[in-house]
Design an enzyme around this catalytic site. Structure first.
Site, PDB file in Angstrom:
ATOM      1  N   LYS A   1       0.872  -1.183   0.000  1.00  0.00           N
ATOM      2  CA  LYS A   1       0.000   0.000   0.000  1.00  0.00           C
ATOM      3  C   LYS A   1       0.901   1.223   0.000  1.00  0.00           C
ATOM      4  O   LYS A   1       2.037   1.170   0.465  1.00  0.00           O
ATOM      5  CB  LYS A   1      -0.871   0.018   1.260  1.00  0.00           C
ATOM      6  CG  LYS A   1      -2.098   0.876   1.121  1.00  0.00           C
ATOM      7  CD  LYS A   1      -3.172   0.136   0.350  1.00  0.00           C
ATOM      8  CE  LYS A   1      -4.378   0.982   0.070  1.00  0.00           C
ATOM      9  NZ  LYS A   1      -5.497   0.150  -0.422  1.00  0.00           N
TER      10      LYS A   1
ATOM     11  N   ASP B   1      -6.979   4.206  -4.600  1.00  0.00           N
ATOM     12  CA  ASP B   1      -7.679   3.998  -3.325  1.00  0.00           C
ATOM     13  C   ASP B   1      -8.326   5.352  -3.025  1.00  0.00           C
ATOM     14  O   ASP B   1      -8.568   6.133  -3.963  1.00  0.00           O
ATOM     15  CB  ASP B   1      -6.702   3.552  -2.221  1.00  0.00           C
ATOM     16  CG  ASP B   1      -7.411   3.045  -0.963  1.00  0.00           C
ATOM     17  OD1 ASP B   1      -7.898   1.914  -0.959  1.00  0.00           O
ATOM     18  OD2 ASP B   1      -7.497   3.806   0.036  1.00  0.00           O
TER      19      ASP B   1
ATOM     20  N   GLY C   1     -20.409   6.550   2.484  1.00  0.00           N
ATOM     21  CA  GLY C   1     -19.485   7.063   1.478  1.00  0.00           C
ATOM     22  C   GLY C   1     -20.250   7.423   0.208  1.00  0.00           C
ATOM     23  O   GLY C   1     -21.450   7.109   0.065  1.00  0.00           O
TER      24      GLY C   1
END
Ligand code: NDP
Ligand code: 2IT
Length: 445
Positions: free
Chosen positions: A124, A164, A235
């Protein structure tokens, strides 16, 4: 496994890295019984090795804003575990980004990628850069500055970043452009690319679509159909969009979306042009969902609140980590929620998960439910390596197969004596076993 000692050591070595310690704690507690049946793991100190990243890159990202002022951010890439394939995982641009968040995401990614059936290690990266209110030129200059440092550490067979939070098609385009200029190579070094330059059909939708394929299978184990079910989504980003779209296609009704300002409840369901409007809201980069209730007067906006207070059949957190806590979980249980499927990474706090499991509410963890995103990234890598593009139906079918396989692995390792499927346990054990066996085979490296 002496998990108390391992966790205490980790806490002493990495004080304050709370999200990372939280993620490790969850995995160790769920795998320990299986682990203890494998003395060869203990001898090779697999757990002590698997909880530490292979390596971390941290760097300064200086860039010029539109006023000509110098801005400085921190860049990260955590190459967490490369036992089963090249490092793979997204980049997050959000002001909350720090080392702990990068490490928890890299750790989770390692097991998620193992579940996908594809050969991908876990990584990540990202930056504390805040895209909110930035001009297109500022975004471009930041992405170029970020890649100027990162490019030497990535490659199609080394490490393949993607999007992301805060990193979508536009950012991937700028990052890819700079990589190509520096490396003088057109390769599949990033996924989530535009279709014109090596991207894959279905990748933008894949996380949300995959999540709904998974939810459908969870419901099937309960002899339930998704048709007519009400869903609360949080979201309003890329993942929420994919989930809302597929939920509608399957005949379910999504009644909430949320932003940092609060949530909207739409009893008529968020469908059709309302989904396009949600994208519009997101693209306006103002980070608010309140205008939805002005445009669609049947909907109500609840300032500063979360969607979990609404009575629904299914809850799907799609925003960020720890966005659903114990009080939210208790409220959902009191409202007779049927299942909870985490689409954000580590969307539920440990206390929330305990509440669900204690009450035998079926709970799907992010690393299983949201794995369709990275899996389709893996399919993009394959297409790039073969120098061809598959049709949307082909990619979607492969995504379907992968989600089915993840579900089977969860059922295999997570079914308890009373028949309750502990998906968290199942996903952690299945992901861990694959990585652990690869590490064992590769020796002490
Ligand atoms: P987006 O940037 O498209 O959307 C993120 C959403 O979460 C936005 O609504 C955002 O609002 C909100 N959000 C982000 N941080 C916070 C915060 N600290 N507090 C409250 N709200 C927040 O990202 P994605 O849709 O891509 O990602 C959503 C989740 O899904 C993340 O957990 C991500 O890790 C996970 N995920 C993403 C995948 C992908 O392929 N993109 C794959 C698998 C998982 P705002 O920006 O205004 O804060
Ligand atoms: O959390 C995730 O799995 C992602 N953000 C997607 C990673 C990827 O490489 O596609």
């Amino acid at each position: 496994m002496d998990e108390s000692r391992i966790l205490a050591n980790l806490e002493a070595k990495h004080p304050g890295e709370k999200e990372y310690l939280q993620a490790v704690h969850e995995v160790l507690m769920t795998i320990k019984d299986t682990y203890n049946q494998h003395p060869e793991f203990e001898q090779a100190k697999i757990v002590e090795r698997i909880v530490e990243p292979d390596r971390i890159f941290m760097f300064r990202v200086p860039w010029l804003d539109d006023n000509g002022d110098v801005q400085i951010n921190i860049g990260y890439r955590v190459q967490f575990n490369g036992a089963i394939g090249p490092y793979k995982g997204g980049l997050r641009f959000h002001p909350s980004v720090n080392l702990s968040i990068m490490k928890f995401l890299g750790f989770e990614q390692t097991f998620k990628n193992a579940l996908t059936t594809l050969p991908m290690g876990g990584a990540k990266g990202g930056s504390d850069f805040n895209p909110k209110g930035k001009s297109d030129n500022e975004i471009m200059r930041f992405c170029q500055a970020f890649m100027t440092e990162l490019w030497r550490n990535i490659g199609p067979d080394t490490d393949v970043p993607a999007g992301d939070i805060g990193v979508g098609a536009r950012e991937i385009g700028y990052l890819y452009g700079m990589y190509k200029k520096l490396a003088r190579e057109h390769t599949g070094v990033l996924t989530g690319k535009g279709l014109e330059y090596g991207g894959s059909l279905i990748r933008p939708e894949a996380t949300g679509f995959g999540a709904l394929y998974f939810v459908k299978q969870m419901l099937q184990t309960m002899n339930q159909d998704i048709k007519g079910k009400t869903i609360a989504v949080s979201g309003f980003g890329n993942v929420a969009w994919g989930a809302v779209t597929k939920a509608n296609q399957m005949g379910a009704k999504v009644v909430t979306i949320s932003g940092p300002d609060g949530y909207v409840y739409d009893p008529d369901g968020i469908s059709g042009e309302k989904i396009d409007y949600m994208l519009e809201l997101r693209n306006s980069r103002q980070d608010i969902v309140a205008p939805y209730a002005q445009k669609y007067p049947n909907a109500t906006f609840f300032a500063g609140k979360k969607p979990w207070e609404q009575k629904v059949d299914i809850a799907m957190p799609c925003a960020t980590q720890n966005e659903l806590n114990e009080a939210d979980a208790k409220q959902l249980v009191a409202n007779n929620v049927l299942l909870v499927a985490e689409v954000s990474n580590m969307g539920c706090t440990p206390e929330a998960i305990d509440t669900f499991i204690k009450n035998k509410i079926v709970y799907g963890p992010g690393k299983a439910v949201n794995a369709g995103g990275v899996a389709t990234s893996g399919l993009e890598m394959t297409q790039n390596a073969m120098h061809l593009s598959w049709r949307a139906e082909e990619v979607d079918e492969k995504l379907h197969h992968i989600m089915t396989s993840i579900h089977e692995q969860c059922v295999k390792y997570g079914t308890e004596k009373d028949g309750y499927i502990n998906y968290m346990k199942g996903a952690n054990i299945a992901g861990f076993m694959k990585v652990a066996n690869a590490m064992l085979a590769e020796g002490i490296v």
